[in-house]
Design a protein around this motif. Structure first.
Motif, PDB file in Angstrom:
ATOM      1  N   ILE A  63       5.360  14.906   5.483  1.00 21.57           N
ATOM      2  CA  ILE A  63       5.999  15.733   4.574  1.00 21.57           C
ATOM      3  C   ILE A  63       5.086  16.165   3.841  1.00 21.57           C
ATOM      4  CG2 ILE A  63       7.859  15.638   3.066  1.00 21.57           C
ATOM      5  CD1 ILE A  63       8.468  12.741   3.765  1.00 21.57           C
ATOM      6  N   VAL A  64       4.962  17.675   3.789  1.00 23.98           N
ATOM      7  CA  VAL A  64       3.576  18.290   3.232  1.00 23.98           C
ATOM      8  C   VAL A  64       3.573  17.984   1.584  1.00 23.98           C
ATOM      9  CG1 VAL A  64       3.339  19.863   5.222  1.00 23.98           C
ATOM     10  CG2 VAL A  64       4.645  20.561   3.050  1.00 23.98           C
ATOM     11  N   ASP A  65       4.861  17.771   0.960  1.00 21.83           N
ATOM     12  CA  ASP A  65       4.618  17.700  -0.339  1.00 21.83           C
ATOM     13  C   ASP A  65       4.894  16.271  -0.940  1.00 21.83           C
ATOM     14  OD1 ASP A  65       7.142  17.623  -0.080  1.00 21.83           O
ATOM     15  OD2 ASP A  65       7.807  19.381  -1.060  1.00 21.83           O
ATOM     16  N   ALA A 104      -8.855  17.381   8.067  1.00 21.65           N
ATOM     17  CA  ALA A 104      -9.420  18.745   8.151  1.00 21.65           C
ATOM     18  C   ALA A 104     -10.271  18.312   9.397  1.00 21.65           C
ATOM     19  CB  ALA A 104     -10.489  19.101   7.151  1.00 21.65           C
ATOM     20  N   VAL A 105     -10.087  19.106  10.535  1.00 24.33           N
ATOM     21  CA  VAL A 105     -10.815  18.864  11.879  1.00 24.33           C
ATOM     22  C   VAL A 105     -11.721  19.963  12.477  1.00 24.33           C
ATOM     23  CG1 VAL A 105     -10.246  18.417  14.312  1.00 24.33           C
ATOM     24  CG2 VAL A 105      -8.638  17.439  12.535  1.00 24.33           C
ATOM     25  N   ILE A 106     -12.795  19.547  12.933  1.00 23.80           N
ATOM     26  CA  ILE A 106     -13.743  20.256  13.826  1.00 23.80           C
ATOM     27  C   ILE A 106     -13.465  19.688  14.975  1.00 23.80           C
ATOM     28  CG2 ILE A 106     -16.150  20.806  13.794  1.00 23.80           C
ATOM     29  CD1 ILE A 106     -16.560  19.591  11.150  1.00 23.80           C
ATOM     30  N   SER A 113     -10.824  13.140   6.044  1.00 16.95           N
ATOM     31  CA  SER A 113      -9.560  12.711   5.270  1.00 16.95           C
ATOM     32  C   SER A 113      -9.983  12.272   3.737  1.00 16.95           C
ATOM     33  CB  SER A 113      -8.959  11.843   5.995  1.00 16.95           C
ATOM     34  OG  SER A 113      -8.132  11.203   5.109  1.00 16.95           O
ATOM     35  N   THR A 114      -9.270  12.713   2.939  1.00 14.90           N
ATOM     36  CA  THR A 114      -9.417  12.107   1.584  1.00 14.90           C
ATOM     37  C   THR A 114      -8.213  11.190   1.146  1.00 14.90           C
ATOM     38  OG1 THR A 114      -8.634  14.132   0.269  1.00 14.90           O
ATOM     39  CG2 THR A 114     -10.819  13.965   0.826  1.00 14.90           C
ATOM     40  N   GLY A 115      -7.366  10.979   1.992  1.00 10.18           N
ATOM     41  CA  GLY A 115      -5.960  10.400   1.762  1.00 10.18           C
ATOM     42  C   GLY A 115      -5.166  11.189   0.660  1.00 10.18           C
ATOM     43  N   GLY A 116      -5.259  12.770   0.638  1.00 10.53           N
ATOM     44  CA  GLY A 116      -4.620  13.184  -0.411  1.00 10.53           C
ATOM     45  C   GLY A 116      -5.398  13.249  -1.850  1.00 10.53           C
ATOM     46  N   ALA A 117      -6.321  12.613  -2.012  1.00 14.22           N
ATOM     47  CA  ALA A 117      -6.994  12.442  -3.233  1.00 14.22           C
ATOM     48  C   ALA A 117      -7.584  14.024  -3.464  1.00 14.22           C
ATOM     49  CB  ALA A 117      -8.208  11.479  -3.323  1.00 14.22           C
ATOM     50  N   SER A 118      -8.048  14.725  -2.744  1.00 11.62           N
ATOM     51  CA  SER A 118      -8.695  16.151  -2.767  1.00 11.62           C
ATOM     52  C   SER A 118      -8.499  16.867  -1.456  1.00 11.62           C
ATOM     53  CB  SER A 118      -9.776  16.171  -3.400  1.00 11.62           C
ATOM     54  OG  SER A 118     -10.407  17.358  -3.218  1.00 11.62           O
ATOM     55  N   PRO A 119      -7.555  17.484  -1.016  1.00 10.34           N
ATOM     56  CA  PRO A 119      -7.412  18.262   0.404  1.00 10.34           C
ATOM     57  C   PRO A 119      -8.566  19.223   0.290  1.00 10.34           C
ATOM     58  CG  PRO A 119      -5.212  17.840  -0.346  1.00 10.34           C
ATOM     59  CD  PRO A 119      -6.134  17.249  -1.550  1.00 10.34           C
ATOM     60  N   ALA A 120      -8.854  19.932  -1.056  1.00 15.50           N
ATOM     61  CA  ALA A 120      -9.741  20.993  -1.142  1.00 15.50           C
ATOM     62  C   ALA A 120     -11.176  20.384  -0.803  1.00 15.50           C
ATOM     63  CB  ALA A 120      -9.861  21.517  -2.490  1.00 15.50           C
ATOM     64  N   LEU A 121     -11.393  19.156  -1.295  1.00 15.71           N
ATOM     65  CA  LEU A 121     -12.584  18.617  -0.701  1.00 15.71           C
ATOM     66  C   LEU A 121     -12.830  18.262   0.706  1.00 15.71           C
ATOM     67  CD1 LEU A 121     -15.509  17.533  -1.629  1.00 15.71           C
ATOM     68  CD2 LEU A 121     -14.524  15.184  -1.704  1.00 15.71           C
TER      69      LEU A 121
HETATM   70  C1  LIG Z   1      -6.933  18.784   5.224  1.00 12.37           C
HETATM   71  C2  LIG Z   1      -5.670  19.719   5.337  1.00 12.37           C
HETATM   72  C3  LIG Z   1      -5.361  19.753   6.688  1.00 12.37           C
HETATM   73  C4  LIG Z   1      -4.263  20.452   7.244  1.00 12.37           C
HETATM   74  O1  LIG Z   1      -3.084  20.699   6.366  1.00 12.37           O
HETATM   75  O2  LIG Z   1      -4.332  20.989   8.223  1.00 12.37           O
HETATM   76  C5  LIG Z   1      -4.666  19.217   4.402  1.00 12.37           C
HETATM   77  N1  LIG Z   1      -4.609  19.884   3.022  1.00 12.37           N
HETATM   78  C6  LIG Z   1      -5.440  21.146   3.553  1.00 12.37           C
HETATM   79  C7  LIG Z   1      -5.745  21.835   2.696  1.00 12.37           C
HETATM   80  C8  LIG Z   1      -5.284  22.048   1.258  1.00 12.37           C
HETATM   81  N2  LIG Z   1      -3.962  21.483   0.939  1.00 12.37           N
HETATM   82  C9  LIG Z   1      -3.845  21.651  -0.346  1.00 12.37           C
HETATM   83  C10 LIG Z   1      -4.761  22.686  -0.793  1.00 12.37           C
HETATM   84  C11 LIG Z   1      -4.940  23.414  -2.362  1.00 12.37           C
HETATM   85  C12 LIG Z   1      -6.110  22.741  -2.966  1.00 12.37           C
HETATM   86  C13 LIG Z   1      -5.619  21.276  -3.599  1.00 12.37           C
HETATM   87  O3  LIG Z   1      -4.440  20.818  -3.912  1.00 12.37           O
HETATM   88  O4  LIG Z   1      -6.429  20.212  -3.500  1.00 12.37           O
HETATM   89  C14 LIG Z   1      -5.680  22.724   0.287  1.00 12.37           C
HETATM   90  C15 LIG Z   1      -7.117  23.611   0.126  1.00 12.37           C
HETATM   91  C16 LIG Z   1      -7.007  25.020   0.763  1.00 12.37           C
HETATM   92  O5  LIG Z   1      -5.847  25.493   0.949  1.00 12.37           O
HETATM   93  O6  LIG Z   1      -7.810  25.682   0.338  1.00 12.37           O
HETATM   94  C17 LIG Z   1      -2.667  21.445  -1.485  1.00 12.37           C
HETATM   95  C18 LIG Z   1      -2.079  20.088  -1.099  1.00 12.37           C
HETATM   96  N3  LIG Z   1      -1.977  19.537   0.064  1.00 12.37           N
HETATM   97  C19 LIG Z   1      -1.200  18.226  -0.227  1.00 12.37           C
HETATM   98  C20 LIG Z   1      -0.384  18.516  -1.408  1.00 12.37           C
HETATM   99  C21 LIG Z   1       0.969  17.627  -1.576  1.00 12.37           C
HETATM  100  C22 LIG Z   1       0.324  16.660  -2.535  1.00 12.37           C
HETATM  101  O7  LIG Z   1      -0.795  16.064  -2.632  1.00 12.37           O
HETATM  102  O8  LIG Z   1       1.344  16.122  -3.090  1.00 12.37           O
HETATM  103  C23 LIG Z   1      -0.775  19.636  -1.681  1.00 12.37           C
HETATM  104  C24 LIG Z   1      -0.513  20.273  -3.208  1.00 12.37           C
HETATM  105  C25 LIG Z   1       0.362  21.222  -2.958  1.00 12.37           C
HETATM  106  C26 LIG Z   1       0.979  21.695  -4.080  1.00 12.37           C
HETATM  107  O9  LIG Z   1       0.183  22.322  -5.148  1.00 12.37           O
HETATM  108  O10 LIG Z   1       2.103  21.719  -4.591  1.00 12.37           O
HETATM  109  C27 LIG Z   1      -1.060  17.302   0.834  1.00 12.37           C
HETATM  110  C28 LIG Z   1      -1.696  16.925   1.980  1.00 12.37           C
HETATM  111  N4  LIG Z   1      -2.619  17.554   2.471  1.00 12.37           N
HETATM  112  C29 LIG Z   1      -3.241  17.324   3.493  1.00 12.37           C
HETATM  113  C30 LIG Z   1      -4.073  17.826   4.640  1.00 12.37           C
HETATM  114  C31 LIG Z   1      -3.009  15.653   3.671  1.00 12.37           C
HETATM  115  C32 LIG Z   1      -4.063  15.049   3.105  1.00 12.37           C
HETATM  116  C33 LIG Z   1      -5.349  15.262   3.570  1.00 12.37           C
HETATM  117  C34 LIG Z   1      -6.623  14.831   2.722  1.00 12.37           C
HETATM  118  O11 LIG Z   1      -6.487  14.795   1.430  1.00 12.37           O
HETATM  119  O12 LIG Z   1      -7.797  14.650   3.503  1.00 12.37           O
HETATM  120  C35 LIG Z   1      -1.592  15.722   2.577  1.00 12.37           C
HETATM  121  C36 LIG Z   1      -1.544  14.528   2.004  1.00 12.37           C
HETATM  122  C37 LIG Z   1      -0.459  15.653   3.527  1.00 12.37           C
HETATM  123  C38 LIG Z   1      -0.561  16.444   4.854  1.00 12.37           C
HETATM  124  O13 LIG Z   1      -0.538  17.745   4.607  1.00 12.37           O
HETATM  125  O14 LIG Z   1      -0.775  15.925   5.895  1.00 12.37           O
HETATM  126  C39 LIG Z   1      -6.060  21.273   4.825  1.00 12.37           C
HETATM  127  C40 LIG Z   1      -7.626  21.560   4.777  1.00 12.37           C
HETATM  128  C41 LIG Z   1      -7.871  22.135   6.445  1.00 12.37           C
HETATM  129  C42 LIG Z   1      -9.189  22.806   6.378  1.00 12.37           C
HETATM  130  O15 LIG Z   1      -9.280  23.743   5.821  1.00 12.37           O
HETATM  131  O16 LIG Z   1      -9.826  22.004   7.247  1.00 12.37           O
END
Ligand SMILES: C[C@@]1(CC(=O)O)C2=NC(=C\c3[nH]c(c(CCC(=O)O)c3CC(=O)O)Cc3[nH]c(c(CC(=O)O)c3CCC(=O)O)/C=C3\N/C(=C\2)[C@@H](CCC(=O)O)[C@]3(C)CC(=O)O)/[C@H]1CCC(=O)O
Ligand SMILES: NC(=O)c1ccc[n+]([C@@H]2O[C@H](COP(=O)([O-])OP(=O)(O)OC[C@H]3O[C@@H](n4cnc5c(N)ncnc54)[C@H](O)[C@@H]3O)[C@@H](O)[C@H]2O)c1
Length: 213
Positions: free
Chosen positions: A100-102, A113-115, A125-133
């Motif tokens: 569930i994306v939120d 994030a994948v290569i 993976s950061t386990g949701g701590a920082s998808p941006a990182l």
């Molecule tokens: C890795 C990647 C893979 C993919 O999605 O393909 C991915 N998120 C990506 C990007 C990204 N996501 C967000 C931003 C904005 C910056 C920021 O918020 O930091 C950016 C950056 C950007 O877009 O630049 C916002 C965000 N993400 C989640 C929430 C909900 C929350 O945390 O509650 C919110 C807030 C929404 C809001 O604001 O309401 C949740 C999840 N996102 C995940 C994965 C999982 C944890 C992965 C991990 O921590 O390692 C998890 C837990 C669930 C899941 O989706 O599986 C992909 C990078 C792909 C790439 O570029 O390679």
């Protein structure tokens, strides 16, 4: 902390609810893994529409209802509406893998994030701590592990098969595999030639070992 695995999705159904940019990102990853993707959304981003037009995915142009999850191995709730995502989570059967994306807490799995470079896959993976990182690190690793790794890995796969067939001694095999994985070998660029030389050397060594016995 999660347990990292690589799922085999070929021929399995993945249902993505929602058709925005976040859904599109997940759909691309699912297609790369060979899943049968079904998208449920009343409206969808242009690249999702394009995938549906060329029948790479099935797009059901409708609002979600619980029957949409029938037969799904994996389910991703990716709408911008919390209540809809919540309804998807409630409708999922216990055996269906759910993201569930939120709502990271309720996910069975997170998407890293994948290569991909041929058979090489690096995920961050950061386990949701920082998808941006995770995204930033993915970009850095993309520089370090460039496109050449695809053909290199294809070569290694073939070389490995040959070593397994032709080198009986386990220590010798290990020496060869490590030599092939060394950066100096990769950078030499003369993979066939170098491999032939290393393989011959290892076979020679093996023969001498047998004679010595
Ligand atoms: C890795 C990647 C893979 C993919 O999605 O393909 C991915 N998120 C990506 C990007 C990204 N996501 C967000 C931003 C904005 C910056 C920021 O918020 O930091 C950016 C950056 C950007 O877009 O630049 C916002 C965000 N993400 C989640 C929430 C909900 C929350 O945390 O509650 C919110 C807030 C929404 C809001 O604001 O309401 C949740 C999840 N996102 C995940 C994965 C999982 C944890 C992965 C991990 O921590 O390692 C998890 C837990 C669930 C899941 O989706 O599986 C992909 C990078 C792909 C790439 O570029 O390679
Ligand atoms: N996990 C992540 O990686 C990540 C990253 C950024 C944002 N988010 C979250 O993801 C959500 C989605 O982001 P987005 O940019 O893709 O949103 P978006 O607004 O572009 O897309 C939402 C989609 O949901 C569909 N939808 C709405 N109601 C529906 C219903 N009842 N049934 C089926 N589909 C329905 C819409 O048609 C649309 O296609 C955001 O609200 C945010 O909370 C998650």
């Amino acid at each position: 902390m999660g347990y990292p695995v690589i799922l085999q999705l070929r021929g399995r159904r993945a249902v993505v609810v929602g058709g925005g940019n976040v859904a599109a990102r997940k759909i691309h990853g699912l297609l790369e893994a060979g899943a049968d993707v079904v998208v449920i959304a009343p409206e969808a981003a242009p690249d999702i529409e394009a995938l549906a037009a060329k029948e790479a995915i099935v797009w059901k142009r409708k609002r979600f209802d619980p029957n949409d999850l029938a037969g799904a191995f994996l389910v991703i709730a990716a709408t911008s509406d919390r209540e809809v995502n919540e309804a998807v989570a409630r409708a999922a059967e216990p055996g269906q893998l759910l993201n569930i994306v939120d709502d990271p807490e309720r996910c069975d799995f997170h998407v890293p994030a994948v290569i991909r470079r041929g058979p090489l896959m690096i995920s961050v993976s950061t386990g949701g701590a920082s998808p941006a990182l995770a995204r930033r690190i993915r970009r850095e690793l993309e520089e370090q592990y460039g496109d050449k790794y695809g053909p290199y890995l294809e070569f290694l796969r073939q070389a490995r098969d040959m070593v397994l067939r032709e080198v009986a001694d386990a220590e010798g095999r290990k020496r060869l595999f490590r030599a092939l994985a060394a950066d100096s070998f990769r950078q030499s660029g003369r993979w066939e030639e170098e491999f032939t030389r290393l393989l011959a050397k290892e076979k020679e060594r093996n023969k001498e070992g047998e004679r010595g016995r």
